[in-house]
Scaffold this active site. Sequence first.
Site, short mmCIF file in Angstrom:
data_model
loop_
_atom_site.label_atom_id
_atom_site.label_comp_id
_atom_site.label_asym_id
_atom_site.label_seq_id
_atom_site.Cartn_x
_atom_site.Cartn_y
_atom_site.Cartn_z
N HIS A 171 0.84 -1.21 0.00
CA HIS A 171 0.00 0.00 0.00
C HIS A 171 0.87 1.26 0.00
O HIS A 171 0.47 2.29 0.50
CB HIS A 171 -0.94 0.03 1.22
N SER B 87 16.69 21.66 -16.26
CA SER B 87 15.53 22.48 -16.55
C SER B 87 15.99 23.81 -17.14
O SER B 87 17.04 24.33 -16.75
CB SER B 87 14.76 22.74 -15.25
N LYS C 251 17.67 21.81 -11.08
CA LYS C 251 17.02 20.56 -11.43
C LYS C 251 17.93 19.53 -12.10
O LYS C 251 18.79 19.85 -12.90
CB LYS C 251 15.83 20.82 -12.39
N GLU D 34 11.32 8.48 -16.86
CA GLU D 34 9.97 8.98 -17.14
C GLU D 34 9.53 8.61 -18.55
O GLU D 34 8.37 8.24 -18.79
CB GLU D 34 9.93 10.50 -17.00
#
Length: 459
Positions: A156, A277, A283, A290
């Site tokens: 969970h 970024s 970043k 991804e």
Amino acid sequence: MALWGGRFEGTTDALVWTFNQSLPFDQRLWREDITGSIAHAKMLGRQGIVPESDAAKIVAGLEALYADLASGAASLPPEAEDIHSAVESMLFARLGKEVAGKLHTARSRNDQIATDVRLWLRTALDELQSELTKLRVQLVALAEANLGTVLPGRTHHQHAQPVLLSHHLLAYFWMLSRDDERLADCRKRLNRLPLGAGALAGTPFPIDREFVAKELGFDGVCPNSLDAVADRDFAVEFCADASLLQLHLSRLAEELVLWSAPEFGFVELADSVTTGSSIMPQKKNPDVAELIRGKTGRVYGDLTTLLTLMKGLVLTYNKDMQEDKEPLFDAADTVTLCVSLMHRMLETAAFKPERMKQAMRGDFSTATDLADALAADGVPFREAHEIVGRIVRGCIAEKIGLEDLTLEALQAYDPRFTATALDAITPEASANARTSQGGTARVAVEAQLQLARASLEQH
Ligand code: ARG
């Protein structure tokens, strides 16, 4: 230009020609198309269906064409309808129609395309499986190297029980091993020769399909000519296998995304596989992970496209089936690329055992071990569970973790606690206590590693 001009008086509408044309995407089948034609031509000569000397000229012409296309000395005519027409028109230009015109005896583009695609997918499968093996080998090596690292295992998404990082990585090894088995199984059904089915009904010429099958490395021939030209199961099956493989990659990618977030900090990926970024100077984004996760959607889309494409088609060949190539190519390209990029990304992964350890401080993930300690001393597990539940509640109120408890404090909850309870509740002790077969204890994971190595030897 068309291979079927004789019956037509009028010309094809330009837009219809473009709509109908498959060369823009089936040109990547040129190797398979020529290889298939060479085997067919040899067979025609051997069987005396065309004179041996003509067959030999066709074979030599096709071989020269292959070499020229491979070296870039020749290129496919972009206006051709499809790859078959393109190759045939080039052969006509080289050998003249008297000889080259005999190649298409006892053959149709329907059995030809089915053969080309199977040959292409066979090579693509081999490439994919070889990339997949590299990734599986890497996961085993990482598991071997991280036997001493413990992290919070989750259910969970909550901290559940401590597990070895090796154990976690091996879970992915087994998923990918099943994928490898599925691909090997797909290859078996794929590796049958459709050629010789003709347009749909077979051919009156005395062809030798077994010879062609052997020449092309097929394990046998498709036994029914109608099925041979109508079947795209192999493409659907491949895309289904690719979807499941991509799903596994996506889950691993998601963990890497999560683990590289600052709240986790369980892993750091190198600059070579991350990007920055344009606005936020700090970043470092896990784009590769991804994108692997993101590309999963398109592989599922490819599978859905093929299933939907085929579902209402009467036997046998229907032009709809020309639409099988783009999704099939896309699925194979995407999944193979994602497997090799996952490998590249993991190559740079620096795991952070300290952070993993930190994450387990005060997380109660060894509460089961505390209950187990009582149960081992004869307290019924249900009662032990209840007692430890109260301890957890008490600790939360006191803002301390299980590791902060003394034996006295434990005995205040229940006098049956002994000193062994305290030893049992470190994350390492907890993980290493789970010695059951397939469990996370170091001894069990070492046994698992042996199985993993044995499985690598098989494939
Ligand atoms: N371009 C076609 C395809 O990909 C080749 C087979 C064409 N057969 C035919 N009868 N038009 O399906």
